[in-house]
Motif scaffolding. Sequence first.
Motif, short mmCIF file in Angstrom:
data_model
loop_
_atom_site.label_atom_id
_atom_site.label_comp_id
_atom_site.label_asym_id
_atom_site.label_seq_id
_atom_site.Cartn_x
_atom_site.Cartn_y
_atom_site.Cartn_z
N SER A 27 -4.34 15.50 -7.67
CA SER A 27 -4.01 14.73 -6.47
C SER A 27 -5.23 14.06 -5.86
CB SER A 27 -3.32 15.61 -5.43
OG SER A 27 -4.20 16.63 -4.97
N SER A 28 -6.40 14.73 -5.89
CA SER A 28 -7.61 14.14 -5.29
C SER A 28 -7.99 12.85 -6.01
CB SER A 28 -8.76 15.14 -5.35
OG SER A 28 -8.49 16.27 -4.55
N GLU A 29 -7.96 12.87 -7.33
CA GLU A 29 -8.29 11.68 -8.12
C GLU A 29 -7.30 10.56 -7.84
OE1 GLU A 29 -8.74 10.30 -12.82
OE2 GLU A 29 -8.15 12.35 -12.31
N ILE A 30 -6.02 10.91 -7.81
CA ILE A 30 -4.97 9.91 -7.59
C ILE A 30 -5.09 9.31 -6.19
CG2 ILE A 30 -2.48 9.59 -7.33
CD1 ILE A 30 -2.16 11.76 -9.55
N LEU A 31 -5.26 10.18 -5.20
CA LEU A 31 -5.29 9.71 -3.81
C LEU A 31 -6.56 8.94 -3.50
CD1 LEU A 31 -3.72 12.77 -1.97
CD2 LEU A 31 -2.64 10.58 -2.54
N ALA A 32 -7.68 9.28 -4.17
CA ALA A 32 -8.92 8.52 -3.97
C ALA A 32 -8.74 7.09 -4.46
CB ALA A 32 -10.07 9.20 -4.70
N LEU A 33 -8.10 6.92 -5.61
CA LEU A 33 -7.84 5.59 -6.15
C LEU A 33 -6.85 4.85 -5.26
CD1 LEU A 33 -8.52 3.70 -8.47
CD2 LEU A 33 -6.73 4.80 -9.83
N ASP A 34 -5.85 5.57 -4.79
CA ASP A 34 -4.86 4.97 -3.89
C ASP A 34 -5.51 4.51 -2.58
OD1 ASP A 34 -2.21 4.34 -2.84
OD2 ASP A 34 -2.41 6.17 -1.65
N GLU A 35 -6.41 5.34 -2.03
CA GLU A 35 -7.08 4.99 -0.78
C GLU A 35 -7.98 3.77 -0.96
OE1 GLU A 35 -10.05 7.03 2.56
OE2 GLU A 35 -9.10 8.26 1.01
N ALA A 39 -7.55 0.25 0.92
CA ALA A 39 -8.66 -0.28 1.71
C ALA A 39 -8.94 -1.74 1.34
CB ALA A 39 -9.91 0.57 1.50
N LYS A 40 -8.87 -2.06 0.05
CA LYS A 40 -9.08 -3.44 -0.39
C LYS A 40 -7.97 -4.35 0.13
CE LYS A 40 -12.80 -2.74 -2.85
NZ LYS A 40 -14.12 -3.26 -2.41
N LEU A 42 -6.20 -3.87 2.86
CA LEU A 42 -6.42 -4.03 4.29
C LEU A 42 -7.55 -5.02 4.56
CD1 LEU A 42 -5.84 -3.28 7.21
CD2 LEU A 42 -7.39 -1.31 6.94
N ALA A 43 -8.64 -4.90 3.78
CA ALA A 43 -9.77 -5.82 3.94
C ALA A 43 -9.35 -7.25 3.65
CB ALA A 43 -10.92 -5.40 3.03
N ALA A 44 -8.52 -7.45 2.65
CA ALA A 44 -8.04 -8.79 2.31
C ALA A 44 -7.16 -9.34 3.44
CB ALA A 44 -7.27 -8.75 1.00
N GLU A 45 -6.32 -8.48 4.00
CA GLU A 45 -5.46 -8.92 5.10
C GLU A 45 -6.29 -9.28 6.34
OE1 GLU A 45 -2.90 -5.59 5.51
OE2 GLU A 45 -1.50 -6.23 3.93
N THR A 46 -7.33 -8.48 6.61
CA THR A 46 -8.22 -8.77 7.74
C THR A 46 -8.94 -10.10 7.54
OG1 THR A 46 -8.53 -6.40 8.14
CG2 THR A 46 -10.16 -7.90 9.10
N ALA A 47 -9.47 -10.29 6.33
CA ALA A 47 -10.17 -11.53 6.02
C ALA A 47 -9.23 -12.73 6.11
CB ALA A 47 -10.78 -11.45 4.62
N GLN A 48 -7.96 -12.52 5.71
CA GLN A 48 -6.99 -13.61 5.79
C GLN A 48 -6.72 -13.99 7.24
OE1 GLN A 48 -5.24 -15.31 3.01
NE2 GLN A 48 -5.20 -16.63 4.81
N ALA A 49 -6.63 -12.97 8.12
CA ALA A 49 -6.41 -13.24 9.54
C ALA A 49 -7.60 -14.01 10.13
CB ALA A 49 -6.19 -11.94 10.29
N ALA A 85 -9.95 -13.82 -2.26
CA ALA A 85 -9.64 -13.85 -3.69
C ALA A 85 -10.28 -12.67 -4.41
CB ALA A 85 -10.09 -15.17 -4.31
N ALA A 86 -11.55 -12.39 -4.07
CA ALA A 86 -12.27 -11.28 -4.70
C ALA A 86 -11.62 -9.94 -4.33
CB ALA A 86 -13.74 -11.29 -4.29
N LEU A 87 -11.27 -9.78 -3.04
CA LEU A 87 -10.64 -8.54 -2.61
C LEU A 87 -9.27 -8.35 -3.25
CD1 LEU A 87 -11.57 -8.66 1.19
CD2 LEU A 87 -12.34 -6.93 -0.46
#
Length: 430
Positions: A27-35, A39-40, A42-49, A85-87
Amino acid sequence: MHDIRTIRDNPAAFDAALSRRGIDAMSSEILALDEARRAKILAAETAQAEANKAAKEVGAAKGRGDDAEFERLRTLVAEKKAQIAALNDEAKAQDAALTDLLMRVPNLPADDVPQGADEEDNVEIHRFGKPPSFSFDPKEHYDIPGIRPGMDFETAAKLSGSRFVLLSGAVARLHRALAQFMLDVHVEEHGLTETITPVLVREEMMYGTGQLPKFGEDSYQTTNGWWLIPTAEVTLTNIVNGLTLDESYLPRRYVAHTQCFRSEAGSAGRDTSGMLRQHQFEKVEMVSITKPEDSAAEHQRMTKCAEAILEKLEIPYRTVILCTGDLGAGMRKTHDIEVWLPGQNTYREIASVSVAGDYQARRMNARFKPEAGGKPQFVHTLNGSGLAVGRTLIAVVENGQQEDGSVDLPAVLHPYLRGKTRITAEGALI
């Protein structure tokens, strides 16, 4: 495939279920990748705003003649577009990595699957008939005098290599009769829909039922990308791939008689004599598509369907529930039916009947719409042998062998053999 939301909600339960298979916590490996993926996003959505806000201000700056601010904002918008685009690319790559990881994690065992390390820990739940007693030492199928003329391994090896067989004469006819008998019973008595499917499938179909990505070495792939099916489970289950069905459409129950192809990777040295373990063989396969609340009862029903074939053939068998250490990667629970083989003086597996829950349905995106309304739900899928034709032939001839080398055939097959009842010691059907 697993629901990431379930893992997020209760990672400890997920790890505990995997530990029953002897697999370390994931679960730790899976959830770390999911997080990281989230995060990417969310960062893309913030940059888009931010880009949208700057784009609105560009016109205002130009309108009031503020050339410096106009250029700064225009540059900012361009930079944000590149950042977005990168995010998005990074999020897409992480999403693909997460999907691949989830695709490789085996299904979680049902709560009532017994704990164990290997086949020695499987639990017998049913037995039919008694092994026959012989006044002579019973032979394995390929050594029975009446069978040897119709079971040619040398010619098959010349044609194709090891682990192939050429059947002819009475043995070939018996093999065909068994397949026809199985289909008739499943269609006419068990209500399954007879289906003829391709034996070559696209790669995504192998992903859908779990043969890929982890078990590719167990199957054969053609030079143009098709895969040869290891079982008609692949084709029958994928009938609902990508579909959202009406609840009234369920359950769907299919049966197909097909050629099957397996590389038998990792089985070197096992069952090299005879036709127990072949690269090419025939099987009558059953598949059911059900609602989640019906899958447990359907598993029992399908097991009875498979057992009925052996009972009609009057061949002793036993049914076991596989323990966690012997359970297939894609299944929550499996019943193995093991037939008595006098030549080996033991029971050998002739059918597996399994419930996958929604594990395959998530891979295939196969859902149904509840009649009462609400969000579509994933179907449950089940599959089972009904039966492996070659192994059934082995069981028939070994249990029916006579001291003079002839073979008495089950009464239920006589109509399929135009009234013939025996294979003589010389290999003739009479």
